[in-house]
Design a protein around this motif. Structure first.
Motif, PDB file in Angstrom:
ATOM      1  N   ASP A  66     -33.576 -45.778  32.715  1.00 55.30           N
ATOM      2  CA  ASP A  66     -33.817 -45.328  34.091  1.00 55.30           C
ATOM      3  C   ASP A  66     -32.714 -45.900  34.966  1.00 55.30           C
ATOM      4  OD1 ASP A  66     -36.208 -43.969  33.525  1.00 55.30           O
ATOM      5  OD2 ASP A  66     -37.348 -45.834  33.616  1.00 55.30           O
ATOM      6  N   PHE A  67     -32.261 -45.112  35.932  1.00 56.45           N
ATOM      7  CA  PHE A  67     -31.166 -45.530  36.792  1.00 56.45           C
ATOM      8  C   PHE A  67     -31.548 -45.393  38.254  1.00 56.45           C
ATOM      9  CE2 PHE A  67     -29.185 -44.522  32.785  1.00 56.45           C
ATOM     10  CZ  PHE A  67     -28.277 -45.562  32.631  1.00 56.45           C
ATOM     11  N   ALA A  68     -31.037 -46.337  39.058  1.00 61.29           N
ATOM     12  CA  ALA A  68     -31.257 -46.311  40.507  1.00 61.29           C
ATOM     13  C   ALA A  68     -30.318 -45.319  41.168  1.00 61.29           C
ATOM     14  CB  ALA A  68     -31.044 -47.705  41.084  1.00 61.29           C
ATOM     15  N   VAL A  69     -29.132 -45.126  40.598  1.00 64.71           N
ATOM     16  CA  VAL A  69     -28.121 -44.251  41.187  1.00 64.71           C
ATOM     17  C   VAL A  69     -27.132 -43.846  40.096  1.00 64.71           C
ATOM     18  CG1 VAL A  69     -26.624 -46.182  41.911  1.00 64.71           C
ATOM     19  CG2 VAL A  69     -26.508 -43.997  43.148  1.00 64.71           C
ATOM     20  N   ILE A  70     -26.510 -42.687  40.282  1.00 66.84           N
ATOM     21  CA  ILE A  70     -25.476 -42.208  39.366  1.00 66.84           C
ATOM     22  C   ILE A  70     -24.211 -41.965  40.179  1.00 66.84           C
ATOM     23  CG2 ILE A  70     -24.755 -40.372  37.783  1.00 66.84           C
ATOM     24  CD1 ILE A  70     -27.801 -39.806  37.350  1.00 66.84           C
ATOM     25  N   LEU A  71     -23.104 -42.578  39.753  1.00 67.40           N
ATOM     26  CA  LEU A  71     -21.787 -42.314  40.341  1.00 67.40           C
ATOM     27  C   LEU A  71     -21.082 -41.400  39.352  1.00 67.40           C
ATOM     28  CD1 LEU A  71     -20.830 -45.910  41.547  1.00 67.40           C
ATOM     29  CD2 LEU A  71     -22.143 -44.133  42.726  1.00 67.40           C
ATOM     30  N   LEU A  72     -20.822 -40.175  39.771  1.00 65.11           N
ATOM     31  CA  LEU A  72     -20.406 -39.115  38.853  1.00 65.11           C
ATOM     32  C   LEU A  72     -19.084 -38.498  39.277  1.00 65.11           C
ATOM     33  CD1 LEU A  72     -21.181 -37.230  36.462  1.00 65.11           C
ATOM     34  CD2 LEU A  72     -22.584 -35.936  38.082  1.00 65.11           C
ATOM     35  N   ASP A  73     -18.109 -38.565  38.386  1.00 64.53           N
ATOM     36  CA  ASP A  73     -16.818 -37.912  38.625  1.00 64.53           C
ATOM     37  C   ASP A  73     -17.047 -36.407  38.596  1.00 64.53           C
ATOM     38  OD1 ASP A  73     -14.084 -37.419  38.913  1.00 64.53           O
ATOM     39  OD2 ASP A  73     -13.678 -37.654  36.772  1.00 64.53           O
ATOM     40  N   ALA A  74     -16.538 -35.721  39.574  1.00 68.11           N
ATOM     41  CA  ALA A  74     -16.741 -34.274  39.658  1.00 68.11           C
ATOM     42  C   ALA A  74     -15.902 -33.527  38.633  1.00 68.11           C
ATOM     43  CB  ALA A  74     -16.425 -33.774  41.068  1.00 68.11           C
ATOM     44  N   GLN A  75     -14.687 -34.003  38.388  1.00 67.65           N
ATOM     45  CA  GLN A  75     -13.765 -33.263  37.520  1.00 67.65           C
ATOM     46  C   GLN A  75     -13.528 -34.013  36.221  1.00 67.65           C
ATOM     47  OE1 GLN A  75     -10.609 -32.879  40.445  1.00 67.65           O
ATOM     48  NE2 GLN A  75     -11.229 -30.762  40.790  1.00 67.65           N
ATOM     49  N   MET A  76     -14.150 -33.496  35.161  1.00 69.61           N
ATOM     50  CA  MET A  76     -13.993 -34.065  33.824  1.00 69.61           C
ATOM     51  C   MET A  76     -13.804 -32.913  32.849  1.00 69.61           C
ATOM     52  SD  MET A  76     -16.953 -37.033  33.684  1.00 69.61           S
ATOM     53  CE  MET A  76     -18.295 -35.906  34.050  1.00 69.61           C
ATOM     54  N   PRO A  77     -13.143 -33.176  31.716  1.00 69.54           N
ATOM     55  CA  PRO A  77     -12.998 -32.112  30.717  1.00 69.54           C
ATOM     56  C   PRO A  77     -14.342 -31.796  30.063  1.00 69.54           C
ATOM     57  CG  PRO A  77     -12.097 -34.181  29.894  1.00 69.54           C
ATOM     58  CD  PRO A  77     -12.480 -34.413  31.327  1.00 69.54           C
ATOM     59  N   ASP A  78     -14.403 -30.708  29.362  1.00 71.03           N
ATOM     60  CA  ASP A  78     -15.622 -30.234  28.690  1.00 71.03           C
ATOM     61  C   ASP A  78     -16.717 -29.977  29.726  1.00 71.03           C
ATOM     62  OD1 ASP A  78     -14.357 -30.404  26.170  1.00 71.03           O
ATOM     63  OD2 ASP A  78     -14.861 -32.529  26.046  1.00 71.03           O
ATOM     64  N   MET A  79     -17.636 -30.896  29.905  1.00 66.40           N
ATOM     65  CA  MET A  79     -18.709 -30.725  30.885  1.00 66.40           C
ATOM     66  C   MET A  79     -18.325 -31.464  32.164  1.00 66.40           C
ATOM     67  SD  MET A  79     -22.738 -31.899  30.717  1.00 66.40           S
ATOM     68  CE  MET A  79     -23.037 -31.090  29.177  1.00 66.40           C
ATOM     69  N   ASP A  80     -18.074 -30.730  33.230  1.00 65.86           N
ATOM     70  CA  ASP A  80     -17.681 -31.395  34.484  1.00 65.86           C
ATOM     71  C   ASP A  80     -18.898 -32.011  35.170  1.00 65.86           C
ATOM     72  OD1 ASP A  80     -19.026 -29.371  35.881  1.00 65.86           O
ATOM     73  OD2 ASP A  80     -17.194 -28.376  36.547  1.00 65.86           O
ATOM     74  N   GLY A  81     -18.643 -32.701  36.260  1.00 67.94           N
ATOM     75  CA  GLY A  81     -19.719 -33.386  36.968  1.00 67.94           C
ATOM     76  C   GLY A  81     -20.765 -32.446  37.538  1.00 67.94           C
ATOM     77  N   PHE A  82     -20.341 -31.257  37.952  1.00 62.38           N
ATOM     78  CA  PHE A  82     -21.287 -30.305  38.533  1.00 62.38           C
ATOM     79  C   PHE A  82     -22.287 -29.823  37.477  1.00 62.38           C
ATOM     80  CE2 PHE A  82     -17.281 -29.821  40.935  1.00 62.38           C
ATOM     81  CZ  PHE A  82     -17.719 -30.330  42.138  1.00 62.38           C
ATOM     82  N   GLU A  83     -21.782 -29.521  36.286  1.00 61.52           N
ATOM     83  CA  GLU A  83     -22.666 -29.094  35.205  1.00 61.52           C
ATOM     84  C   GLU A  83     -23.573 -30.247  34.769  1.00 61.52           C
ATOM     85  OE1 GLU A  83     -22.505 -27.224  30.680  1.00 61.52           O
ATOM     86  OE2 GLU A  83     -20.633 -27.441  31.798  1.00 61.52           O
ATOM     87  N   THR A  84     -23.007 -31.443  34.702  1.00 61.51           N
ATOM     88  CA  THR A  84     -23.795 -32.623  34.340  1.00 61.51           C
ATOM     89  C   THR A  84     -24.928 -32.820  35.353  1.00 61.51           C
ATOM     90  OG1 THR A  84     -21.836 -33.663  33.371  1.00 61.51           O
ATOM     91  CG2 THR A  84     -23.688 -35.106  33.880  1.00 61.51           C
ATOM     92  N   ALA A  85     -24.599 -32.753  36.637  1.00 64.01           N
ATOM     93  CA  ALA A  85     -25.612 -32.918  37.689  1.00 64.01           C
ATOM     94  C   ALA A  85     -26.688 -31.852  37.589  1.00 64.01           C
ATOM     95  CB  ALA A  85     -24.949 -32.884  39.058  1.00 64.01           C
ATOM     96  N   SER A  86     -26.280 -30.651  37.273  1.00 62.05           N
ATOM     97  CA  SER A  86     -27.237 -29.557  37.136  1.00 62.05           C
ATOM     98  C   SER A  86     -28.245 -29.860  36.022  1.00 62.05           C
ATOM     99  CB  SER A  86     -26.480 -28.262  36.840  1.00 62.05           C
ATOM    100  OG  SER A  86     -27.371 -27.205  36.683  1.00 62.05           O
ATOM    101  N   HIS A  87     -27.771 -30.381  34.894  1.00 56.22           N
ATOM    102  CA  HIS A  87     -28.673 -30.760  33.797  1.00 56.22           C
ATOM    103  C   HIS A  87     -29.585 -31.914  34.223  1.00 56.22           C
ATOM    104  CE1 HIS A  87     -27.156 -28.187  30.618  1.00 56.22           C
ATOM    105  NE2 HIS A  87     -25.913 -28.533  30.930  1.00 56.22           N
ATOM    106  N   ILE A  88     -29.034 -32.883  34.935  1.00 54.11           N
ATOM    107  CA  ILE A  88     -29.811 -34.039  35.385  1.00 54.11           C
ATOM    108  C   ILE A  88     -30.952 -33.592  36.289  1.00 54.11           C
ATOM    109  CG2 ILE A  88     -29.732 -36.113  36.847  1.00 54.11           C
ATOM    110  CD1 ILE A  88     -26.810 -36.500  35.770  1.00 54.11           C
ATOM    111  N   LYS A  89     -30.655 -32.697  37.212  1.00 56.14           N
ATOM    112  CA  LYS A  89     -31.656 -32.260  38.191  1.00 56.14           C
ATOM    113  C   LYS A  89     -32.701 -31.335  37.585  1.00 56.14           C
ATOM    114  CE  LYS A  89     -30.175 -34.704  41.547  1.00 56.14           C
ATOM    115  NZ  LYS A  89     -30.977 -35.779  42.090  1.00 56.14           N
ATOM    116  N   ARG A  90     -32.420 -30.749  36.418  1.00 62.14           N
ATOM    117  CA  ARG A  90     -33.397 -29.886  35.756  1.00 62.14           C
ATOM    118  C   ARG A  90     -34.455 -30.679  34.999  1.00 62.14           C
ATOM    119  NH1 ARG A  90     -29.673 -26.484  32.511  1.00 62.14           N
ATOM    120  NH2 ARG A  90     -28.204 -26.070  34.154  1.00 62.14           N
TER     121      ARG A  90
END
Length: 184
Positions: free
Chosen positions: A48-72
């Motif tokens: 469990d995490f209090a906060v996530i610091l997420l780079d927006a631009q990464m290869p393969d799965m970018d931060g936006f896609e990662t965030a989308s999975h997290i929020k689902r």
């Protein structure tokens, strides 16, 4: 014993992860660094995490896609995400970040003290949320104990009101069982 809050740091560059860990040093938070969106999603399955610091631009799965999975995911949908990006101040990228559930969007270079302050707030909220959950559980346990004692008093009272000669002993037994939590 209180569990220490954790911050998930997600960036494909190790030097950025080291910098983030240095910025958060001294805060009451344990940094957990991963180098991809996939690795972040795997860590979120076990921690469990209090906060996530997420780079927006990464290869393969970018931060936006990662965030989308997290929020689902039910388990992680309420974890605050702060996007960090080296991209220029493109308003469309910031809007995209907010659209997938970010609470903030910072462009590099950012003020490390501002990031520390934001993380501190989310760590404090996480800690208070855990404390409230523990207090709520304690109240539920007390209420259950109170209901059990009330039922025992009611049963003992019914015994005392009966015409049965052994009712007094049975009433005392019921009250003693309730007192020591052994049940009727």
């Amino acid at each position: 014993m209180t569990e220490m809050a954790k911050a998930l740091l997600v960036d494909d560059r190790k030097d950025n992860l080291l910098a983030l860990e240095a910025i958060l040093q001294g805060l009451p938070v344990q940094s957990v660094a991963v180098e991809s969106g996939e690795a972040a999603l795997k860590r979120l399955l076990v921690d469990d995490f209090a906060v996530i610091l997420l780079d927006a631009q990464m290869p393969d799965m970018d931060g936006f896609e990662t965030a989308s999975h997290i929020k689902r995911r039910e388990r992680t949908r309420h974890v605050p995400i702060i996007f960090l990006t080296a991209a220029d101040r493109d308003a469309q990228l910031a809007l995209r970040g907010y659209a997938v559930g970010a609470v903030d969007y910072l462009t590099k270079p950012f003020d490390p003290w501002v990031l520390r302050a934001k993380v501190s707030i989310f760590v404090d909220l996480w800690t208070k949320s855990r404390q409230l959950a523990a207090q709520s559980e304690a109240v539920r346990a007390r209420e259950a104990q109170w209901r059990s004692l009330t039922e025992a008093v009611d049963a003992a009272t019914a015994q005392l009101r009966s015409d049965d000669p052994s009712a007094r002993e049975r009433a005392v037994e019921l009250l003693e069982q309730a007192r020591w939590g052994t049940g009727a």
